[in-house]
Design an enzyme around this catalytic site. Structure first.
Site, mmCIF file in Angstrom:
data_model
loop_
_atom_site.group_PDB
_atom_site.id
_atom_site.type_symbol
_atom_site.label_atom_id
_atom_site.label_comp_id
_atom_site.label_asym_id
_atom_site.label_seq_id
_atom_site.Cartn_x
_atom_site.Cartn_y
_atom_site.Cartn_z
ATOM 1 N N CYS A 1 0.815 -1.223 0.000
ATOM 2 C CA CYS A 1 0.000 0.000 0.000
ATOM 3 C C CYS A 1 0.848 1.272 0.000
ATOM 4 C CB CYS A 1 -0.967 -0.018 1.189
ATOM 5 S SG CYS A 1 -0.184 -0.041 2.809
ATOM 6 N N HIS B 1 -2.679 1.104 6.944
ATOM 7 C CA HIS B 1 -3.020 1.069 5.518
ATOM 8 C C HIS B 1 -3.175 2.495 5.007
ATOM 9 C CE1 HIS B 1 -4.307 -0.686 1.797
ATOM 10 N NE2 HIS B 1 -5.473 -0.061 1.814
ATOM 11 N N HIS C 1 -6.111 1.921 -4.270
ATOM 12 C CA HIS C 1 -5.091 1.412 -3.345
ATOM 13 C C HIS C 1 -4.607 0.038 -3.771
ATOM 14 C CE1 HIS C 1 -8.117 -1.053 -0.720
ATOM 15 N NE2 HIS C 1 -8.519 -0.988 -1.971
#
Length: 443
Positions: free
Chosen positions: A356, A406, A418
């Protein structure tokens, strides 16, 4: 004096009314325009969802074709191995054919050189006895049969070689044709997939642009509403001023009436000279009464101060606005959309595979912005804002500040792009599916 005050009040009402009316019209216009932008954004999102479905279907077709191609490649390898064996068999058959040919030719030469007859009649006539004749016939029969077997075997071997060669060539041709067809299908699917990815990226750019336009309209609407509130405050202050002026006018009128009554009484009990003097004093009192109306000016000053205080109070009550965006959100989203479908790889920082934070760092670097490597460090790359204030190009985080787990790139209107988790690939998602905890506007 009373007429002047009434005129002042009437003019004030007209001015304030004419100033407020356009504001109401503009606010309504902005609502309509914002609703139009919402509809346009919704249409673009629906188109992107449809394209994403088509891309997923194409990816499935590409995977199936790749699987078939692998099977054909395996079959082709097996046939090549069989072909090598067949070549060896053909070589062995050719050797046997050559030996038989040589034996047949040798036999023919022996007949010619030695005068040996292959005719049954000659063999019988030339026999010394019946037993010799029978032996000669049997020998001749054996030779003829042997020659016939050689010829038949020679013919069968040659036909077998040709058949095996033809069979092998047919299988290789079939596999080559199937492979070509699969490659053609794969090329077409990949071209369609590329076109869809480009279209999806273009739609994302359009959506980001519409989001920016919507944000601008909302900002203008807020400014107009603030102006409307200011005008309303001024109108309230003017109403207070009118009431105060009316009270002062009534007081002045009462004072004037009382002064006139007093002057009349004095005039009836004194001489004409005294009356003249009293009348002069009365006029002076009336002049003083006119002077007493001047405090309305300070009242207006107080109203101005009240208006300023009202505006300051309004600003204090509102939430601190998010800082202006200093990055090109549309460019960031467009760059991010190029990597749709890239697999998630833990620790990955290139288009071969992203995690990420590696994904966000790579995309921002492509537009000239340097971000730290890990998620919790990227939190401090700008100003913290709420997720509802996030625009295209802002960062979204999951978890508590300082220990997030995240990060994604906002696209606006509750969507983001993402690198999700292992086993998945770079994709678009929304707050309704997986909502972030806070946002950061990079500066």
């Amino acid at each position: 004096m009373k007429k002047r005050i009434l005129s002042f009040l009437l003019v004030s009402s007209i001015v304030l009314t004419s100033a407020a009316a356009p504001t109401l019209v503009f606010a309504s216009d902005f609502d309509n325009k914002i609703e139009e932008k919402n509809q346009e954004i919704s249409d673009l999102q629906n188109q992107q969802a449809s394209i994403q479905s088509q891309v997923a279907a194409l990816e499935s077709d590409v995977a199936a074709i790749n699987e078939k191609a692998q099977t054909l490649l395996q079959q082709q390898g097996d046939l090549r191995a069989d072909s090598e064996k067949l070549k060896q068999e053909i070589a062995d058959l050719k050797v046997r054919i050559e030996k038989r040919e040589e034996a047949i030719q040798k036999q023919a030469r022996d007949v010619q050189v030695n005068g040996q007859s292959t005719n049954f009649i000659d063999a019988v006539l030339e026999a010394d006895s019946l037993t010799d004749a029978i032996g000669r016939v049997q020998a001749m029969t054996t030779i003829v049969n042997a020659n016939k077997d050689l010829v038949d075997q020679q013919k069968a071997d040659q036909e077998a070689v040709e058949a095996k060669k033809a069979e092998n060539d047919d299988k290789l041709a079939e596999i080559a044709a199937n492979q070509f067809e699969l490659e053609t299908q794969l090329g077409d699917l990949q071209a369609k997939q590329a076109d869809l990815n480009v279209l999806q990226a273009e739609l994302a750019v359009q959506q980001a642009s519409k989001e920016d336009e919507k944000a601008d309209l909302e900002k203008q609407k807020e400014e107009y509403e603030a102006e409307q509130a200011r005008i309303a405050a001024e109108e309230a202050a003017a109403a207070a001023a009118r009431e105060q002026a009316a009270q002062e006018a009534a007081a002045q009128e009462a004072a004037s009436s009382e002064s006139s009554t007093s002057n009349s009484t004095t005039s009836s009990s004194t001489t004409n000279s005294s009356t003249t003097t009293d009348t002069t004093q009365g006029s002076s009192s009336q002049g003083g009464g006119s002077t007493n109306t001047t405090p309305s000016t300070p009242a207006n000053n107080n109203n101005s101060n009240n208006n300023q205080g009202s505006n300051n109070s309004g600003n204090g009550a509102s939430n601190t606005p998010a800082p202006a965006q200093t990055v090109n959100g549309s460019a960031i989203v467009a760059e991010a959309m190029k990597y749709i479908g890239t697999p998630y790889v833990w620790g990955g920082t290139t288009p071969d595979g992203f995690d990420c934070s590696g994904f966000t760092q790579y995309v921002f670097a492509k537009v000239g912005i340097s971000l730290p490597r890990v998620t919790y460090a990227q939190e401090f790359s700008g100003t913290v804002i709420s997720i509802n204030e996030a625009k295209a190009g802002d960062l979204l985080f999951w978890g508590s500040r300082g220990s997030t787990h995240h990060v994604a790139i906002a696209m606006g209107n509750g969507q983001y792009i993402h690198a999700p988790t292992p086993g998945q690939s770079v994709s678009v998602s929304s707050y309704s599916y997986y909502s972030p905890d806070f946002a950061v506007r990079v500066n």
